[in-house]
Write a protein that holds these residues in place. Structure first.
Motif, PDB file in Angstrom:
ATOM      1  N   GLU A  90      20.218  -1.851 -33.830  1.00 46.06           N
ATOM      2  CA  GLU A  90      19.028  -1.001 -33.825  1.00 46.06           C
ATOM      3  C   GLU A  90      18.654  -0.739 -32.373  1.00 46.06           C
ATOM      4  O   GLU A  90      18.377  -1.661 -31.611  1.00 46.06           O
ATOM      5  CB  GLU A  90      17.882  -1.719 -34.541  1.00 46.06           C
ATOM      6  N   PHE A  91      18.693   0.518 -31.977  1.00 44.83           N
ATOM      7  CA  PHE A  91      18.402   0.879 -30.602  1.00 44.83           C
ATOM      8  C   PHE A  91      16.898   1.100 -30.438  1.00 44.83           C
ATOM      9  O   PHE A  91      16.346   2.075 -30.926  1.00 44.83           O
ATOM     10  CB  PHE A  91      19.184   2.129 -30.188  1.00 44.83           C
ATOM     11  N   LEU A  92      16.278   0.167 -29.753  1.00 46.75           N
ATOM     12  CA  LEU A  92      14.842   0.230 -29.469  1.00 46.75           C
ATOM     13  C   LEU A  92      14.611  -0.232 -28.040  1.00 46.75           C
ATOM     14  O   LEU A  92      15.269  -1.158 -27.575  1.00 46.75           O
ATOM     15  CB  LEU A  92      14.055  -0.728 -30.379  1.00 46.75           C
ATOM     16  N   GLY A  93      13.658   0.372 -27.394  1.00 45.80           N
ATOM     17  CA  GLY A  93      13.275  -0.110 -26.067  1.00 45.80           C
ATOM     18  C   GLY A  93      12.356  -1.315 -26.226  1.00 45.80           C
ATOM     19  O   GLY A  93      11.763  -1.516 -27.284  1.00 45.80           O
ATOM     20  N   PRO A  94      12.249  -2.120 -25.188  1.00 46.58           N
ATOM     21  CA  PRO A  94      11.358  -3.275 -25.267  1.00 46.58           C
ATOM     22  C   PRO A  94       9.904  -2.827 -25.304  1.00 46.58           C
ATOM     23  O   PRO A  94       9.572  -1.733 -24.830  1.00 46.58           O
ATOM     24  CB  PRO A  94      11.664  -4.049 -23.983  1.00 46.58           C
ATOM     25  N   PRO A  95       9.034  -3.640 -25.850  1.00 51.43           N
ATOM     26  CA  PRO A  95       7.616  -3.282 -25.853  1.00 51.43           C
ATOM     27  C   PRO A  95       7.086  -3.272 -24.418  1.00 51.43           C
ATOM     28  O   PRO A  95       7.686  -3.887 -23.530  1.00 51.43           O
ATOM     29  CB  PRO A  95       6.959  -4.402 -26.671  1.00 51.43           C
ATOM     30  N   PRO A  96       5.978  -2.585 -24.178  1.00 50.74           N
ATOM     31  CA  PRO A  96       5.434  -2.570 -22.820  1.00 50.74           C
ATOM     32  C   PRO A  96       5.031  -3.979 -22.401  1.00 50.74           C
ATOM     33  O   PRO A  96       4.752  -4.829 -23.248  1.00 50.74           O
ATOM     34  CB  PRO A  96       4.208  -1.655 -22.926  1.00 50.74           C
ATOM     35  N   PRO A  97       5.009  -4.227 -21.096  1.00 51.48           N
ATOM     36  CA  PRO A  97       4.612  -5.559 -20.642  1.00 51.48           C
ATOM     37  C   PRO A  97       3.187  -5.877 -21.084  1.00 51.48           C
ATOM     38  O   PRO A  97       2.349  -4.981 -21.197  1.00 51.48           O
ATOM     39  CB  PRO A  97       4.688  -5.485 -19.119  1.00 51.48           C
ATOM     40  N   ALA A  98       2.930  -7.133 -21.331  1.00 50.12           N
ATOM     41  CA  ALA A  98       1.590  -7.554 -21.722  1.00 50.12           C
ATOM     42  C   ALA A  98       0.630  -7.320 -20.564  1.00 50.12           C
ATOM     43  O   ALA A  98       0.992  -7.494 -19.397  1.00 50.12           O
ATOM     44  CB  ALA A  98       1.606  -9.024 -22.104  1.00 50.12           C
ATOM     45  N   GLU A  99      -0.580  -6.922 -20.882  1.00 47.97           N
ATOM     46  CA  GLU A  99      -1.591  -6.742 -19.846  1.00 47.97           C
ATOM     47  C   GLU A  99      -2.027  -8.123 -19.353  1.00 47.97           C
ATOM     48  O   GLU A  99      -2.270  -9.027 -20.145  1.00 47.97           O
ATOM     49  CB  GLU A  99      -2.790  -5.967 -20.383  1.00 47.97           C
ATOM     50  N   THR A 100      -2.095  -8.268 -18.048  1.00 46.41           N
ATOM     51  CA  THR A 100      -2.490  -9.541 -17.441  1.00 46.41           C
ATOM     52  C   THR A 100      -3.711  -9.318 -16.554  1.00 46.41           C
ATOM     53  O   THR A 100      -4.085  -8.173 -16.265  1.00 46.41           O
ATOM     54  CB  THR A 100      -1.360 -10.115 -16.563  1.00 46.41           C
TER      55      THR A 100
END
Length: 99
Positions: free
Chosen positions: A7-17
């Motif tokens: 399944e070709f998916l991009g990673p989720p956006p980085p967590a807000e810190t």
């Protein structure tokens, strides 16, 4: 054996810190200094300022896009160790000049 499904998916956006929120706030007001941390010692404040300048913390990358300094401020009999920072550029400065 069955064929594996890909399944070709991009990673989720980085967590807000905390640091990504600080960096965003500074970018919203380029060139303006802000107190971004109050530290327990000038050594800790200096280390934090260096981490911002060098982009050791990814939120402040690439290196050179933020300026930061540490200062001890006297208010009456109390000393406060502050980290001041500002956003200066989306690109790091050119080293070595050019023609």
């Amino acid at each position: 054996m069955s064929a594996a499904t890909v399944e070709f998916l991009g990673p989720p956006p980085p967590a807000e810190t905390k640091h990504s929120r600080i960096a965003s706030a500074l970018q919203a007001r380029p060139g303006e200094w802000a107190v971004v941390q109050r530290a327990t010692s000038i050594g800790r404040a200096s280390s934090a300022a260096q981490a911002i300048r060098s982009a050791k913390l990814a939120a402040y990358g690439p290196a050179g896009t933020f300026q930061a300094v540490a200062r001890t401020v006297q208010t009456g009999r109390t000393s406060e160790h502050r980290v001041y920072a500002r956003f200066v550029s989306r690109r790091p400065p050119v080293v070595g000049g050019g023609s």
